[in-house]
Design a protein around this motif. Structure first.
Motif, mmCIF file in Angstrom:
data_model
loop_
_atom_site.group_PDB
_atom_site.id
_atom_site.type_symbol
_atom_site.label_atom_id
_atom_site.label_comp_id
_atom_site.label_asym_id
_atom_site.label_seq_id
_atom_site.Cartn_x
_atom_site.Cartn_y
_atom_site.Cartn_z
ATOM 1 N N GLU A 73 -11.650 48.362 -27.140
ATOM 2 C CA GLU A 73 -11.043 48.404 -25.815
ATOM 3 C C GLU A 73 -11.067 47.062 -25.084
ATOM 4 O O GLU A 73 -10.558 46.977 -23.969
ATOM 5 C CB GLU A 73 -11.717 49.492 -24.973
ATOM 6 N N ILE A 74 -11.640 46.036 -25.712
ATOM 7 C CA ILE A 74 -11.604 44.702 -25.107
ATOM 8 C C ILE A 74 -11.090 43.674 -26.109
ATOM 9 O O ILE A 74 -10.061 43.040 -25.893
ATOM 10 C CB ILE A 74 -12.993 44.279 -24.576
ATOM 11 N N ILE A 75 -11.792 43.535 -27.219
ATOM 12 C CA ILE A 75 -11.426 42.493 -28.188
ATOM 13 C C ILE A 75 -10.075 42.776 -28.832
ATOM 14 O O ILE A 75 -9.185 41.916 -28.831
ATOM 15 C CB ILE A 75 -12.534 42.336 -29.254
ATOM 16 N N PHE A 81 -14.002 49.272 -17.645
ATOM 17 C CA PHE A 81 -14.883 50.363 -17.209
ATOM 18 C C PHE A 81 -16.160 50.377 -18.046
ATOM 19 O O PHE A 81 -17.261 50.551 -17.516
ATOM 20 C CB PHE A 81 -14.153 51.702 -17.313
ATOM 21 N N LYS A 82 -16.006 50.183 -19.363
ATOM 22 C CA LYS A 82 -17.181 50.182 -20.245
ATOM 23 C C LYS A 82 -18.087 48.991 -19.945
ATOM 24 O O LYS A 82 -19.303 49.099 -20.018
ATOM 25 C CB LYS A 82 -16.756 50.150 -21.714
ATOM 26 N N VAL A 83 -17.518 47.839 -19.625
ATOM 27 C CA VAL A 83 -18.322 46.663 -19.287
ATOM 28 C C VAL A 83 -19.122 46.929 -18.014
ATOM 29 O O VAL A 83 -20.303 46.621 -17.927
ATOM 30 C CB VAL A 83 -17.425 45.408 -19.127
ATOM 31 N N ILE A 84 -18.495 47.516 -17.023
ATOM 32 C CA ILE A 84 -19.153 47.763 -15.735
ATOM 33 C C ILE A 84 -20.194 48.880 -15.836
ATOM 34 O O ILE A 84 -21.303 48.757 -15.329
ATOM 35 C CB ILE A 84 -18.103 48.105 -14.651
ATOM 36 N N HIS A 85 -19.834 49.979 -16.508
ATOM 37 C CA HIS A 85 -20.691 51.163 -16.524
ATOM 38 C C HIS A 85 -21.476 51.340 -17.817
ATOM 39 O O HIS A 85 -22.305 52.256 -17.895
ATOM 40 C CB HIS A 85 -19.855 52.415 -16.255
ATOM 41 N N ALA A 130 -21.443 53.431 -30.441
ATOM 42 C CA ALA A 130 -20.868 53.355 -29.093
ATOM 43 C C ALA A 130 -20.410 51.942 -28.757
ATOM 44 O O ALA A 130 -19.441 51.764 -28.012
ATOM 45 C CB ALA A 130 -21.892 53.830 -28.056
ATOM 46 N N TYR A 131 -21.067 50.944 -29.306
ATOM 47 C CA TYR A 131 -20.681 49.561 -29.019
ATOM 48 C C TYR A 131 -19.323 49.206 -29.606
ATOM 49 O O TYR A 131 -18.710 48.222 -29.213
ATOM 50 C CB TYR A 131 -21.771 48.592 -29.483
#
Length: 144
Positions: free
Chosen positions: A67-69, A37-41, A60-61
């Motif tokens: 949530e990914i790595i 979701f964070k990648v898309i939005h 924020a990054y």
């Protein structure tokens, strides 16, 4: 009789290493949906929340890391304990930013409003304390 049934069940279900793998795959896999979701939005909305709280917006990054790595690392068993710690911190920050006012609230069906956040936070702590276990792509040398 119940003791015999219980002993049989324990013998059949006693697979802690498989349990660790299932926990890692489920936990990491579900958390990746949040990362996607964070990648898309993007994380602009998080940056705005941070700025409103007087914090630097570049934090924020960190959502991408948490949530990914880190979930990918947990899934494959690479630096599992530090990755789980990162996720726990990420969940704590996210909860304080977005849902800190919900600590004493319950949903319409009686669930705690922070139920999901608590599951992710405590799940990360459990994975951090237990480690990756036997089934990983990168094996801990202490287990050999």
């Amino acid at each position: 009789m119940f003791s015999g049934i219980n002993q049989l069940f324990v013998r059949m279900a006693d697979h802690p290493e498989m349990g660790k793998l299932l926990l890692r795959l489920t936990f990491g896999g579900l958390l990746l949906f949040h990362g996607q979701f964070k990648v898309i939005h993007g994380v602009g909305w998080i940056a705005r929340l941070l700025t409103q709280k007087g914090l630097p917006d570049f934090i924020a990054y960190g959502a991408y890391i948490g949530e990914i790595i880190a979930p990918i690392m947990i899934i494959i068993g690479l630096f599992t304990r530090p990755a789980a710690f990162i996720i726990a911190i990420n969940m704590l920050v996210a909860t304080l930013l977005v849902k800190s006012g919900d600590v004493w609230h319950r949903s319409d069906v009686g669930a705690w409003s922070l139920e999901t956040e608590a599951l992710y936070f405590l799940g990360a702590l459990v994975i951090m304390l237990m480690g990756a276990g036997k089934y990983t792509l990168v094996r801990d040398t202490r287990l050999q």
